[in-house]
Design a protein around this motif. Structure first.
Motif, PDB file in Angstrom:
ATOM      1  N   THR A 443      38.320  36.471  29.966  1.00  0.00           N
ATOM      2  CA  THR A 443      38.002  35.909  28.656  1.00  0.00           C
ATOM      3  C   THR A 443      38.777  36.689  27.596  1.00  0.00           C
ATOM      4  OG1 THR A 443      36.028  37.298  28.623  1.00  0.00           O
ATOM      5  CG2 THR A 443      35.711  34.987  29.149  1.00  0.00           C
ATOM      6  N   ALA A 444      38.886  36.096  26.413  1.00  0.00           N
ATOM      7  CA  ALA A 444      39.568  36.757  25.302  1.00  0.00           C
ATOM      8  C   ALA A 444      38.682  37.884  24.780  1.00  0.00           C
ATOM      9  CB  ALA A 444      39.867  35.738  24.200  1.00  0.00           C
ATOM     10  N   LEU A 445      39.201  39.093  24.726  1.00  0.00           N
ATOM     11  CA  LEU A 445      38.413  40.243  24.277  1.00  0.00           C
ATOM     12  C   LEU A 445      38.657  40.478  22.789  1.00  0.00           C
ATOM     13  CD1 LEU A 445      38.821  42.580  27.389  1.00  0.00           C
ATOM     14  CD2 LEU A 445      36.826  41.227  26.748  1.00  0.00           C
ATOM     15  N   GLY A 446      39.492  41.454  22.432  1.00  0.00           N
ATOM     16  CA  GLY A 446      39.773  41.690  21.020  1.00  0.00           C
ATOM     17  C   GLY A 446      38.533  42.111  20.252  1.00  0.00           C
ATOM     18  N   GLN A 515      42.624  51.859  41.797  1.00  0.00           N
ATOM     19  CA  GLN A 515      43.827  52.570  41.365  1.00  0.00           C
ATOM     20  C   GLN A 515      45.041  51.639  41.266  1.00  0.00           C
ATOM     21  OE1 GLN A 515      41.618  54.339  43.786  1.00  0.00           O
ATOM     22  NE2 GLN A 515      40.853  54.968  41.782  1.00  0.00           N
ATOM     23  N   THR A 516      44.837  50.364  41.551  1.00  0.00           N
ATOM     24  CA  THR A 516      45.926  49.395  41.520  1.00  0.00           C
ATOM     25  C   THR A 516      45.710  48.418  40.369  1.00  0.00           C
ATOM     26  OG1 THR A 516      46.125  49.534  43.928  1.00  0.00           O
ATOM     27  CG2 THR A 516      47.178  47.661  42.849  1.00  0.00           C
ATOM     28  N   ARG A 517      46.770  48.123  39.647  1.00  0.00           N
ATOM     29  CA  ARG A 517      46.662  47.198  38.517  1.00  0.00           C
ATOM     30  C   ARG A 517      46.348  45.780  38.980  1.00  0.00           C
ATOM     31  NH1 ARG A 517      52.342  48.982  36.144  1.00  0.00           N
ATOM     32  NH2 ARG A 517      51.877  51.217  35.912  1.00  0.00           N
ATOM     33  N   ILE A 518      45.488  45.127  38.202  1.00  0.00           N
ATOM     34  CA  ILE A 518      45.151  43.735  38.445  1.00  0.00           C
ATOM     35  C   ILE A 518      45.215  42.991  37.112  1.00  0.00           C
ATOM     36  CG2 ILE A 518      43.628  44.219  40.412  1.00  0.00           C
ATOM     37  CD1 ILE A 518      41.243  43.929  38.487  1.00  0.00           C
ATOM     38  N   VAL A 519      45.148  41.667  37.185  1.00  0.00           N
ATOM     39  CA  VAL A 519      45.034  40.881  35.961  1.00  0.00           C
ATOM     40  C   VAL A 519      43.549  40.785  35.641  1.00  0.00           C
ATOM     41  CG1 VAL A 519      45.538  38.680  34.843  1.00  0.00           C
ATOM     42  CG2 VAL A 519      47.116  39.598  36.544  1.00  0.00           C
ATOM     43  N   ALA A 520      43.078  41.663  34.753  1.00  0.00           N
ATOM     44  CA  ALA A 520      41.642  41.792  34.518  1.00  0.00           C
ATOM     45  C   ALA A 520      41.173  41.087  33.261  1.00  0.00           C
ATOM     46  CB  ALA A 520      41.265  43.274  34.434  1.00  0.00           C
ATOM     47  N   ARG A 521      42.100  40.760  32.358  1.00  0.00           N
ATOM     48  CA  ARG A 521      41.703  40.189  31.074  1.00  0.00           C
ATOM     49  C   ARG A 521      42.636  39.049  30.711  1.00  0.00           C
ATOM     50  NH1 ARG A 521      44.858  42.705  26.452  1.00  0.00           N
ATOM     51  NH2 ARG A 521      46.629  43.630  27.524  1.00  0.00           N
ATOM     52  N   TYR A 522      42.212  38.259  29.778  1.00  0.00           N
ATOM     53  CA  TYR A 522      43.070  37.208  29.234  1.00  0.00           C
ATOM     54  C   TYR A 522      43.952  37.824  28.163  1.00  0.00           C
ATOM     55  CZ  TYR A 522      44.495  32.753  27.180  1.00  0.00           C
ATOM     56  OH  TYR A 522      45.232  31.688  26.721  1.00  0.00           O
ATOM     57  N   SER A 523      45.268  37.787  28.367  1.00  0.00           N
ATOM     58  CA  SER A 523      46.190  38.478  27.470  1.00  0.00           C
ATOM     59  C   SER A 523      46.800  37.559  26.425  1.00  0.00           C
ATOM     60  CB  SER A 523      47.316  39.135  28.279  1.00  0.00           C
ATOM     61  OG  SER A 523      46.804  40.023  29.245  1.00  0.00           O
ATOM     62  N   GLY A 524      46.469  36.262  26.475  1.00  0.00           N
ATOM     63  CA  GLY A 524      46.978  35.350  25.467  1.00  0.00           C
ATOM     64  C   GLY A 524      46.165  35.447  24.189  1.00  0.00           C
ATOM     65  N   PRO A 527      42.975  31.935  19.901  1.00  0.00           N
ATOM     66  CA  PRO A 527      43.062  30.493  19.631  1.00  0.00           C
ATOM     67  C   PRO A 527      43.520  29.688  20.846  1.00  0.00           C
ATOM     68  CG  PRO A 527      43.932  31.713  17.771  1.00  0.00           C
ATOM     69  CD  PRO A 527      43.690  32.710  18.872  1.00  0.00           C
ATOM     70  N   ALA A 528      44.454  30.231  21.632  1.00  0.00           N
ATOM     71  CA  ALA A 528      44.910  29.523  22.836  1.00  0.00           C
ATOM     72  C   ALA A 528      43.786  29.434  23.863  1.00  0.00           C
ATOM     73  CB  ALA A 528      46.124  30.236  23.428  1.00  0.00           C
ATOM     74  N   TYR A 529      43.016  30.515  24.004  1.00  0.00           N
ATOM     75  CA  TYR A 529      41.880  30.500  24.923  1.00  0.00           C
ATOM     76  C   TYR A 529      40.872  29.434  24.509  1.00  0.00           C
ATOM     77  CZ  TYR A 529      37.572  31.957  27.218  1.00  0.00           C
ATOM     78  OH  TYR A 529      36.401  31.952  27.949  1.00  0.00           O
ATOM     79  N   ARG A 530      40.527  29.408  23.240  1.00  0.00           N
ATOM     80  CA  ARG A 530      39.537  28.436  22.766  1.00  0.00           C
ATOM     81  C   ARG A 530      40.049  27.005  22.915  1.00  0.00           C
ATOM     82  NH1 ARG A 530      39.082  32.362  18.593  1.00  0.00           N
ATOM     83  NH2 ARG A 530      40.319  31.043  17.207  1.00  0.00           N
ATOM     84  N   ALA A 531      41.343  26.804  22.717  1.00  0.00           N
ATOM     85  CA  ALA A 531      41.910  25.458  22.856  1.00  0.00           C
ATOM     86  C   ALA A 531      41.747  24.942  24.284  1.00  0.00           C
ATOM     87  CB  ALA A 531      43.379  25.468  22.449  1.00  0.00           C
ATOM     88  N   TRP A 532      41.985  25.811  25.256  1.00  0.00           N
ATOM     89  CA  TRP A 532      41.818  25.423  26.671  1.00  0.00           C
ATOM     90  C   TRP A 532      40.359  25.057  26.933  1.00  0.00           C
ATOM     91  CZ3 TRP A 532      45.547  26.371  30.905  1.00  0.00           C
ATOM     92  CH2 TRP A 532      45.045  26.023  32.154  1.00  0.00           C
ATOM     93  N   CYS A 533      39.445  25.934  26.509  1.00  0.00           N
ATOM     94  CA  CYS A 533      38.019  25.705  26.752  1.00  0.00           C
ATOM     95  C   CYS A 533      37.526  24.448  26.032  1.00  0.00           C
ATOM     96  CB  CYS A 533      37.203  26.912  26.312  1.00  0.00           C
ATOM     97  SG  CYS A 533      37.582  28.431  27.210  1.00  0.00           S
ATOM     98  N   ASP A 534      37.975  24.249  24.805  1.00  0.00           N
ATOM     99  CA  ASP A 534      37.573  23.067  24.036  1.00  0.00           C
ATOM    100  C   ASP A 534      38.020  21.781  24.727  1.00  0.00           C
ATOM    101  OD1 ASP A 534      36.400  24.628  22.108  1.00  0.00           O
ATOM    102  OD2 ASP A 534      38.065  24.474  20.680  1.00  0.00           O
TER     103      ASP A 534
END
Length: 547
Positions: A443-446, A515-524, A527-534
């Protein structure tokens, strides 16, 4: 809409009566607002909260110096005009006690406590296909059932101690910043150790150094810090803030990460060196995250642009710390400015000019063990009266890992996410029906409260859609999860922060297997996140299996 009606009359006839329509785990900002919204649907809701009061992050984190790093008036709830008008923040960046008072005020104003059970830590939650619901077990052994399980556990709520031998042997006072005591703690006349220089460490160190007889800071990885520039809110500013709330929240909705700061449209090298330096100086002298979130548009994606702001902040550290050798130890060498979340500080670097403060670089002399008297490094034995562990969190997925969550067929969520989380919009996990996550992975954090309100409203809309149609089961379609995962990876491409070990990328040296990097957060962008969900909601939730 009847307040005690069970969702889906047909399924209810064939299954045992459920205790609740929804169980929410956590009474922090997201749990409180979700409870308020679900009451509006007429649902029977129970919130289980491990603490003795509301507040979540702001209940637990009582360490000295804890405060916002986003502007107070951009952080509080926006859903109630009456609440906005009656509450006045005292500072531009409010301290923890004030924030906790605010959340208690919200709980009282909306009469939320009657549906919250305090001192109730959830140990397990298992999906039961036979009654299309969740069987939730608390640590006290009690069991509770609900149609829906809503996790409001927060991305930073699973504290970690360092993996150092002897932690339990220390005879003095010892606290993790997350589990700070509710009673006053005095540093006066004491020899204090602080392990960690992340955001909580920086805030704690600033305060401990004021009164401790001696403070030793044990630093493993230095962080780039920028001045907070906090101050009280004047009466005139208070009037402007309250009159300007619509614009404040509109700006948060439009900005990349829901902060009041938006990137400058210029590139770092589209201006002269003199203009670039002057702009950096302006940002460094401004309050809040402007230097991180309002900088040139390419400082977080272009290596040369990032090197320019990195060298600028390094010069500032050298100017502020008198001992050149100490200054160099405080300057990160393994990541550029802004590629980790930037701690905001108030005279943090000046602390190291005080005669009662010493910095120990753990890259040079690692800690061997905690002893009954203090801390032993490879070159010395240090005696202390108090040790403060500012060693952070098992972020994003850690709070889920600590609960035995099992979905369809008994699969464990921890096992499902062993190689990194897979979600649909950070809200649903395929194979875990009727589990809805607030501020889950992807999800979008910030500026988190702004994202919390959106997440809660989206979940509420989905449940309203189901209630109106007599539906009792929701799950994410595999192809939807795959599409979302691809999207999350795509929007993170090119971000320098995703090339750095941090909680942003799921790395924690204090947690086995992380100890290994993963894609843990939404980096976009938010507004782009909300547009997808909407769009998912507007098209009738076609990406979900509804029954």
């Amino acid at each position: 809409m009847a307040t005690s009606r069970e969702m889906g009359a047909a399924a209810a006839d064939a299954a045992p009566a459920l205790d609740h329509d929804a169980i929410i785990i956590g009474a922090g900002m997201s749990g409180l607002y979700q409870l308020h919204r679900l009451r509006g649907l007429g649902l029977r809701v129970r919130v289980f909260e491990a603490g003795s009061g509301v507040g979540g992050t702001w209940y637990w984190n009582r360490y000295p110096g804890a405060r916002f790093d986003s502007e107070s008036y951009s952080y509080g709830y926006s859903f109630s005009q009456e609440l906005l008008e009656e509450w006045s923040w005292s500072e531009h960046f409010a301290p923890q006690p004030e924030t906790l008072r605010y959340l208690n005020h919200v709980a009282d104003k909306f009469d939320l406590r009657r549906d919250i059970r305090f001192g109730s830590r959830v140990a397990a939650a298992h999906w039961r296909e036979d009654f299309r619901g969740w069987d939730v077990a608390l640590e006290d052994g009690s069991r509770h059932t609900a149609r829906f399980l809503i996790t409001a556990v927060g991305p930073l709520s699973a504290p970690t101690l360092p993996r150092i031998e002897g932690v339990e042997t220390f005879r003095g006072e010892a606290f993790h910043t997350y589990h700070w005591p509710h009673h006053p703690v005095s540093f006066a006349g004491k020899r204090v150790a602080v392990i960690g220089t992340g955001a909580t460490g920086v805030q704690t160190i600033q305060e401990v150094a004021k009164t401790a007889a001696h403070l030793t800071v044990f630093q493993r990885t230095p962080n780039w810090c920028a001045p907070l520039h906090n101050r009280p809110i004047t009466e005139e500013e208070q009037r402007r803030i309250k009159a300007g709330y619509p614009g404040i929240f509109a700006r948060c909705r439009e900005s990349f990460a829901c902060f009041l700061h938006t990137p400058d449209p210029r590139g770092a090298f589209e201006v002269t060196p003199e203009e670039r330096e002057a702009f950096f100086e302006e940002l460094y002298a401004s309050p809040g995250f402007g230097i991180w979130q309002g900088n040139f548009r390419d400082v977080l994606t272009d290596r040369e642009a990032n090197a320019a702001i990195t060298e600028f902040v390094a010069r500032k550290i050298r100017q502020r710390v008198k001992d050149p050798a100490v200054a160099e130890k405080l300057i990160p060498k393994n990541h550029g400015f802004g590629t980790r979340r930037v701690p905001l500080e108030t005279r943090y670097y000046e602390v190291y000019n005080q005669p009662n403060v010493r910095l120990v670089d753990l890259r040079e002399t690692p800690i061997e063990r905690i002893t009954p008297q203090g801390i032993r490094t490879t070159d010395a034995e240090h005696e202390f009266d108090m040790i403060v562990y500012a060693t952070g969190f098992d972020a994003i997925t850690g709070s889920f890992d600590r609960i035995d969550i099992r979905g369809a067929g008994g699969q464990r969520l921890k096992d499902r996410w062993a190689g990194g989380p897979q979600t649909f919009m950070g809200v649903l996990v395929e194979g875990f029906p009727n589990m809805l996550m607030l501020m889950g992975p992807h999800t979008a954090l910030g500026n988190i409260p702004r994202s919390i309100e959106y997440n809660v409203d989206w979940v509420t809309g989905l449940l309203r859609h189901m209630w109106e149609r007599g539906l009792t089961r929701v799950d994410a379609r595999p192809e939807a999860v795959a599409a979302w995962t691809d999207h999350v990876k795509a929007v993170g491409s090119g971000l320098l922060s995703n090339e750095v070990d941090s909680w942003f990328t799921g790395v924690n040296t204090n947690v086995e297997g992380k100890q290994t990097r993963i894609v843990a957060r939404y980096s976009g962008s938010a507004p782009a996140y909300r547009a997808w969900c909407d769009e998912v909601a507007a098209k009738g939730y076609r990406e979900l299996e509804l029954a």
